[in-house]
Enzyme design. Structure first.
Site, short mmCIF file in Angstrom:
data_model
loop_
_atom_site.label_atom_id
_atom_site.label_comp_id
_atom_site.label_asym_id
_atom_site.label_seq_id
_atom_site.Cartn_x
_atom_site.Cartn_y
_atom_site.Cartn_z
N HIS A 190 0.96 -1.21 0.05
CA HIS A 190 0.09 0.05 -0.01
C HIS A 190 0.95 1.33 -0.09
CE1 HIS A 190 -4.15 -1.71 0.40
NE2 HIS A 190 -3.26 -2.95 0.66
N CYS B 298 -8.39 -1.19 3.76
CA CYS B 298 -8.73 -2.30 4.16
C CYS B 298 -9.75 -1.92 5.48
CB CYS B 298 -7.63 -3.20 4.97
SG CYS B 298 -8.08 -4.57 5.91
N ASN C 100 -3.47 0.90 -2.69
CA ASN C 100 -2.36 0.11 -3.15
C ASN C 100 -1.71 1.11 -4.14
OD1 ASN C 100 -4.73 -2.10 -2.86
ND2 ASN C 100 -2.91 -3.01 -2.59
P1 HMG Z 1 -16.34 -15.22 12.13
O1 HMG Z 1 -17.46 -14.79 12.64
O2 HMG Z 1 -15.10 -15.87 13.17
O3 HMG Z 1 -16.81 -16.86 11.56
O4 HMG Z 1 -15.58 -14.64 10.98
P2 HMG Z 1 -17.53 -17.85 12.15
O5 HMG Z 1 -16.51 -19.30 11.73
O6 HMG Z 1 -17.60 -17.88 13.86
O7 HMG Z 1 -18.92 -18.00 11.72
C1 HMG Z 1 -20.08 -17.17 11.99
C2 HMG Z 1 -21.07 -17.01 10.91
O8 HMG Z 1 -20.42 -16.61 9.77
C3 HMG Z 1 -21.66 -18.45 10.62
O9 HMG Z 1 -23.04 -18.33 10.12
C4 HMG Z 1 -21.05 -18.87 9.29
O10 HMG Z 1 -21.67 -19.67 8.49
C5 HMG Z 1 -20.71 -17.41 8.57
P3 HMG Z 1 -24.05 -18.62 11.06
O11 HMG Z 1 -23.96 -20.06 11.55
O12 HMG Z 1 -23.83 -17.63 12.49
O13 HMG Z 1 -25.31 -18.31 10.52
N1 HMG Z 1 -19.61 -17.45 7.81
C6 HMG Z 1 -19.44 -17.34 6.51
N2 HMG Z 1 -20.73 -16.75 5.67
C7 HMG Z 1 -20.04 -16.59 4.33
N3 HMG Z 1 -18.73 -16.77 3.91
C8 HMG Z 1 -17.73 -16.98 4.81
C9 HMG Z 1 -18.11 -17.52 6.03
N4 HMG Z 1 -17.35 -17.69 7.11
C10 HMG Z 1 -18.02 -17.76 8.21
N5 HMG Z 1 -16.40 -17.06 4.40
C11 HMG Z 1 -14.27 -14.29 8.95
C12 HMG Z 1 -14.30 -15.00 10.47
C13 HMG Z 1 -13.04 -14.47 8.61
C14 HMG Z 1 -15.12 -15.10 7.96
C15 HMG Z 1 -14.71 -13.05 9.13
O14 HMG Z 1 -14.20 -12.33 10.12
C16 HMG Z 1 -14.47 -12.07 7.97
O15 HMG Z 1 -15.18 -12.30 6.77
N6 HMG Z 1 -13.75 -11.28 7.82
C17 HMG Z 1 -13.40 -10.13 6.66
C18 HMG Z 1 -12.05 -10.14 6.51
C19 HMG Z 1 -11.54 -9.38 5.32
O16 HMG Z 1 -12.21 -9.62 4.18
N7 HMG Z 1 -10.57 -8.42 5.28
C20 HMG Z 1 -10.14 -7.80 4.22
C21 HMG Z 1 -9.19 -8.66 3.24
S1 HMG Z 1 -7.64 -8.78 4.11
C22 HMG Z 1 -6.74 -7.60 3.36
O17 HMG Z 1 -7.39 -6.68 2.88
C23 HMG Z 1 -5.29 -7.47 3.66
C24 HMG Z 1 -4.56 -7.75 2.17
O18 HMG Z 1 -4.93 -6.98 1.30
C25 HMG Z 1 -2.91 -7.89 2.38
C26 HMG Z 1 -2.57 -6.47 2.97
O19 HMG Z 1 -2.84 -5.56 2.52
O20 HMG Z 1 -1.79 -6.58 3.86
C27 HMG Z 1 -4.77 -9.18 1.71
MG MG Z 2 -4.06 -4.86 0.89
#
Ligand code: HMG
Ligand code: MG
Length: 292
Positions: A210, A241, A250
């Site tokens: 970034h 993010c 980025n």
């Molecule tokens: P959680 O709440 O811990 O998940 O989320 P859980 O396993 O406890 O499940 C809770 C509920 O969520 C359940 O539903 C699951 O089915 C549902 P319920 O039974 O309560 O009805 N669930 C989902 N539904 C759809 N799709 C899924 C999913 N997983 C669970 N995949 C989780 C954990 C990681 C999923 C959540 O915290 C999350 O989605 N976080 C978002 C993270 C994210 O997108 N961050 C940005 C991207 S990373 C980034 O930008 C950095 C990067 O660019 C590199 C850099 O720059 O350094 C890559």
């Molecule tokens: Mg990133």
């Protein structure tokens, strides 16, 4: 890796859009990806199969991927983020062949981002890696906050190397070091890359920078001097993010391509199409396509 001097991983459709306030139509995202593919990007990070409530912009992951999957027939690698097995299964149900897992070198950021400690991330990833191997799915692993954390500040390069090593040993084909909030400096890049390459071959490393006040490009040049050939960037420099306050965009694909091509290092990217893609998505983010 392609026959070019460096490989660009275009992350605009995923990193570039995930924090945008305006929810875009599927067609606008698909057009963005099509223009990036026309530009010759060999790898495009198309979307992420994360929790739709946590990142509402990515709630249409299945639709966006399904509408662009055919681009893979021309050899394009369409990459998607998956946080857990649920995300992996969602991705596979629409024909994904390349996934990126993501964790961090900082416990605080990882917990805020994914509701898991680093150890818990690894526990989530092992069954995915096992399935991916059986399915023939290619896997990248991200180490976020590799150059600094919005909550913990500077991160020990040894901690970065440990997470990178674990991901690589577990079966990730490529490790991307993420400068999540754009605090990297050339000196820091040297320290972190030196430490990480004790465990991960430099050919399997990517930099995901970034950009704060143009420093990302300087950091990438240092990475290149150290042997890294894979660089993430986004058309127009969009990015951020939701779980890293203040994360800048980025590094722009335009600036990376211009910098390397000027030095005679080929990228295979047509800047005309990158500019068209950037302008298309800018207009969509401004709501200018709504009445088209
Ligand atoms: P959680 O709440 O811990 O998940 O989320 P859980 O396993 O406890 O499940 C809770 C509920 O969520 C359940 O539903 C699951 O089915 C549902 P319920 O039974 O309560 O009805 N669930 C989902 N539904 C759809 N799709 C899924 C999913 N997983 C669970 N995949 C989780 C954990 C990681 C999923 C959540 O915290 C999350 O989605 N976080 C978002 C993270 C994210 O997108 N961050 C940005 C991207 S990373 C980034 O930008 C950095 C990067 O660019 C590199 C850099 O720059 O350094 C890559
Ligand atoms: Mg990133």
């Amino acid at each position: 890796m392609a026959s070019h001097g460096i490989q660009i991983v275009e992350v605009g459709p995923r990193d570039g859009l995930q924090d945008a306030a305006k929810l875009l139509a599927v067609e606008d995202k698909v057009r963005f990806i099509e223009l990036l593919a026309q530009a010759g990007c060999p790898v495009i990070e198309a979307t992420s199969f994360v929790h739709p409530k946590r990142v509402p912009q990515m709630a249409d992951a299945e639709e966006v991927f399904a509408a662009t999957a055919h681009l893979q027939d021309d050899g394009l690698r369409l990459l998607v983020l998956v946080p857990n097995l649920r995300g992996y299964d969602r991705a596979c149900s629409v024909g994904v062949r390349n996934v990126a897992l993501f964790t961090a070198a900082s416990e605080t950021f990882n917990t805020k981002n994914t509701n898991a400690t680093i150890e818990e991330s690894m526990e989530r990833f092992l069954p995915i890696l096992e399935k991916a191997q059986a399915d023939g799915v290619w896997v990248r692993g991200y180490v976020s906050t590799a150059f600094g954390c919005p909550y913990e500040g500077p991160i020990d390069p040894k901690a970065v190397a440990e997470v990178a090593d674990r991901l690589y040993q577990a079966g990730c084909a490529e490790i991307a070091l993420g400068d999540t909030i754009g605090v990297g400096t050339p000196t820091r890049v040297r320290q972190v890359v030196s430490e990480v390459t004790r465990f991960v071959p430099v050919g399997n490393l990517a930099l995901h920078m970034h950009n704060t006040r143009g420093r990302a490009l300087a950091n990438i040049v240092v990475g290149h001097e150290m042997g890294i050939r894979i660089f993430d960037s986004s058309a127009g420099g969009i990015g951020g993010c939701p779980f890293a306050p203040g994360a800048p965009g980025n590094v722009s694909t335009e600036s990376v391509v211009e910098r390397f091509e000027a030095e005679g290092v080929s990228t295979g990217i047509d800047l005309g199409f990158i500019r068209a893609a950037a302008s298309h998505i800018d207009r969509a983010l401004l709501g200018e396509h709504d009445e088209d």
